[in-house]
Design a protein around this motif. Structure first.
Motif, PDB file in Angstrom:
ATOM      1  N   ASN A 295       0.960  -1.184   0.011  1.00 36.45           N
ATOM      2  CA  ASN A 295      -0.052   0.033  -0.025  1.00 36.45           C
ATOM      3  C   ASN A 295       0.843   1.188  -0.013  1.00 36.45           C
ATOM      4  OD1 ASN A 295       0.816  -0.031   2.598  1.00 36.45           O
ATOM      5  ND2 ASN A 295      -1.124  -0.104   3.746  1.00 36.45           N
ATOM      6  N   GLY A 296       2.322   1.200  -0.168  1.00 30.78           N
ATOM      7  CA  GLY A 296       3.204   2.292  -0.105  1.00 30.78           C
ATOM      8  C   GLY A 296       3.503   2.748   1.187  1.00 30.78           C
ATOM      9  N   MET A 297       3.188   2.176   2.415  1.00 31.03           N
ATOM     10  CA  MET A 297       3.337   2.578   3.640  1.00 31.03           C
ATOM     11  C   MET A 297       4.595   2.018   3.983  1.00 31.03           C
ATOM     12  SD  MET A 297      -0.362   3.304   5.358  1.00 31.03           S
ATOM     13  CE  MET A 297       0.325   4.454   6.418  1.00 31.03           C
ATOM     14  N   LEU A 298       5.364   2.671   5.079  1.00 34.10           N
ATOM     15  CA  LEU A 298       6.522   2.127   5.590  1.00 34.10           C
ATOM     16  C   LEU A 298       6.381   0.607   6.385  1.00 34.10           C
ATOM     17  CD1 LEU A 298       8.515   4.948   6.803  1.00 34.10           C
ATOM     18  CD2 LEU A 298       9.018   3.654   4.860  1.00 34.10           C
ATOM     19  N   ASP A 299       7.112  -0.351   6.124  1.00 38.09           N
ATOM     20  CA  ASP A 299       7.021  -1.463   6.620  1.00 38.09           C
ATOM     21  C   ASP A 299       8.021  -1.558   7.842  1.00 38.09           C
ATOM     22  OD1 ASP A 299       6.207  -4.207   7.143  1.00 38.09           O
ATOM     23  OD2 ASP A 299       6.633  -5.054   5.382  1.00 38.09           O
ATOM     24  N   ALA A 300       8.391  -2.722   8.368  1.00 37.27           N
ATOM     25  CA  ALA A 300       9.304  -2.814   9.724  1.00 37.27           C
ATOM     26  C   ALA A 300      10.545  -2.567   9.014  1.00 37.27           C
ATOM     27  CB  ALA A 300       8.909  -3.929  10.311  1.00 37.27           C
ATOM     28  N   PRO A 301      11.695  -2.309   9.775  1.00 33.49           N
ATOM     29  CA  PRO A 301      13.021  -2.029   9.185  1.00 33.49           C
ATOM     30  C   PRO A 301      13.368  -3.543   9.122  1.00 33.49           C
ATOM     31  CG  PRO A 301      12.579  -0.682  11.049  1.00 33.49           C
ATOM     32  CD  PRO A 301      11.170  -1.453  11.288  1.00 33.49           C
ATOM     33  N   THR A 302      14.305  -3.755   8.316  1.00 31.61           N
ATOM     34  CA  THR A 302      15.404  -4.752   7.988  1.00 31.61           C
ATOM     35  C   THR A 302      16.433  -4.802   8.981  1.00 31.61           C
ATOM     36  OG1 THR A 302      16.788  -3.771   6.492  1.00 31.61           O
ATOM     37  CG2 THR A 302      14.762  -4.429   5.600  1.00 31.61           C
ATOM     38  N   SER A 303      17.215  -5.707   9.054  1.00 35.88           N
ATOM     39  CA  SER A 303      18.287  -6.078   9.959  1.00 35.88           C
ATOM     40  C   SER A 303      19.547  -5.184   9.451  1.00 35.88           C
ATOM     41  CB  SER A 303      18.786  -7.363   9.961  1.00 35.88           C
ATOM     42  OG  SER A 303      19.203  -7.935   9.110  1.00 35.88           O
ATOM     43  N   ILE A 304      19.390  -4.776   8.160  1.00 30.28           N
ATOM     44  CA  ILE A 304      20.747  -3.943   7.579  1.00 30.28           C
ATOM     45  C   ILE A 304      21.465  -2.864   8.666  1.00 30.28           C
ATOM     46  CG2 ILE A 304      21.611  -2.719   5.528  1.00 30.28           C
ATOM     47  CD1 ILE A 304      19.585  -4.095   3.697  1.00 30.28           C
ATOM     48  N   ALA A 305      20.536  -2.252   8.978  1.00 32.17           N
ATOM     49  CA  ALA A 305      21.380  -1.073   9.707  1.00 32.17           C
ATOM     50  C   ALA A 305      22.225  -1.770  11.037  1.00 32.17           C
ATOM     51  CB  ALA A 305      20.559  -0.038  10.338  1.00 32.17           C
ATOM     52  N   ALA A 306      21.689  -2.510  11.763  1.00 32.43           N
ATOM     53  CA  ALA A 306      22.413  -3.454  12.743  1.00 32.43           C
ATOM     54  C   ALA A 306      23.462  -3.990  12.055  1.00 32.43           C
ATOM     55  CB  ALA A 306      21.586  -4.118  13.690  1.00 32.43           C
TER      56      ALA A 306
END
Length: 375
Positions: A295-306
């Motif tokens: 729907n174009g809204m943000l999902d949960a963050p991935t683990s990439i940042a960590a």
């Protein structure tokens, strides 16, 4: 050609105000946006203030600096006679008036670069003198009519002209401004007999400003960054930034050599540990960090940042844009898809900054500065 196009804290700005004609301060210290505040994420002006002025022009860089950008970005390609110039890609048809120049009509060709095919005009078919007769235009005038008003006013810049301009601005305003150059299409230009890297290294060495001021060197390819690390070593004012796209796409140099490595593999914990052997910064697109739902809204963050932090890498993402069409549905306003949405853009940037970004690219650095100021 992979690009920071429309997929959609620690600083190292040199301390000390440089006055006109004075040498830059030799030491590099953390940068804060106001005295006594904590170190803030760096704001990178993507192609200059490209939401407000035609990209990679003096106007775009001047606006970015005036609006508080920490770094300005010159994407670098090569002319036919081997001069590094600031263009986002080799293809000239979208960002200059070449299509309206009858004297160059015979140079229209069809060419594939980094897996993308275009028909039109290409920078390596022009000498610098010929390129200087062209004028910059806005790439997406339907979304940025204000920028399009500047069409035809500005030349294509050489890398040296960008350095000289930024150095002069730094001396004038008493604030050191970093450069974040991107080497574009390295494999393509090498095969055309116009390798970028040695000219780039020589240019950095030739200028007092780039010997002292912060420089972050970016590429979507791998071999050129490895070579630059070997040639340049570890210097206090230099960082290397590995850009990545998304999914099973391969870096252009890997694909050209028949390799198997993909951007998706580079973003895994093992891939990030490998990147940390030659680069200092990992730079994925924003939606790799927080994807969009259907729907174009943000999902949960991935683990990439960590995962990037665990590998010892800085995390600096690309690219935020202030028009509704580029903003997650969470933050769009009631305007049309091309409408400028400053509040929504700032809110979106702040959502991503919650991941602990060390820096980010934005087409409107003034809004980026406002987003950082809210931390």
């Amino acid at each position: 050609m992979t690009s920071k196009r429309f997929l959609s804290r620690r600083g190292f700005i040199a301390a000390g105000a440089a006055t006109a004609g004075a040498a830059l301060a030799g030491s590099l210290l953390p940068h804060a946006h106001a005295a006594g505040t904590a170190v803030k994420p760096l704001v990178f002006a993507h192609r200059g203030a490209s939401a407000l002025r035609p990209e990679h022009t003096l106007a775009a860089y001047a606006k970015a600096i005036a609006d508080g950008a920490d770094f300005v970005e010159p994407d670098l390609v090569s002319t036919k006679d081997g001069v590094l110039v600031a263009r986002h890609e080799a293809f000239l048809s979208e960002t200059t008036d070449v299509t309206r120049r009858p004297e160059f009509a015979g140079r229209r060709v069809r060419r594939t670069i980094d897996g993308e095919t275009h028909e039109g005009w290409f920078v390596d078919d022009f000498t610098l003198a010929e390129l200087k007769t062209l004028r910059a235009i806005e790439r997406i005038p339907q979304s940025r009519p204000g920028s399009a008003k500047y069409d035809g006013m500005f030349q294509v810049l050489t890398f040296e002209e960008v350095i000289d301009f930024v150095a002069a601005q730094s001396a004038t305003i008493g604030r050191v401004i970093g450069l974040v150059p991107e080497l574009k299409h390295s494999t393509y230009f090498a095969r055309a007999g116009l390798p970028l890297e040695e000219r780039f290294i020589a240019t950095l060495a030739a200028h007092e400003y780039t010997r002292r001021a912060p420089v972050e060197i970016q590429s979507f390819e791998v071999a050129n960054l490895r070579m630059l690390r070997e040639k340049l070593g570890k210097r206090s004012n230099l960082r290397l930034m590995q850009l990545v796209g998304v999914g099973p796409v391969k870096p252009a140099d890997v694909a050209a050599d028949g390799g198997a490595l993909t951007y998706a593999e580079m973003a895994t914990p093992a891939g990030l540990r490998t990147i940390a052997q030659y680069a200092d910064v990992f730079s994925p697109p924003t939606r790799a960090l927080i994807p969009l739902k259907k729907n174009g809204m943000l999902d949960a963050p991935t683990s990439i940042a960590a995962d990037a932090r665990a590998a010892g890498l800085r995390l600096e993402t690309w690219t935020f844009r202030p028009e509704n069409r580029f903003i997650a549905a969470d933050f769009r306003d009631g305007g049309g898809e091309h409408a400028r949405n400053e509040a929504g853009s700032i809110a979106e940037m702040r959502r991503y900054l919650e991941l602990g970004l060390d820096g980010f690219f934005t087409d409107d650095p003034g809004l980026g500065v406002k987003a950082v100021a809210g931390l």
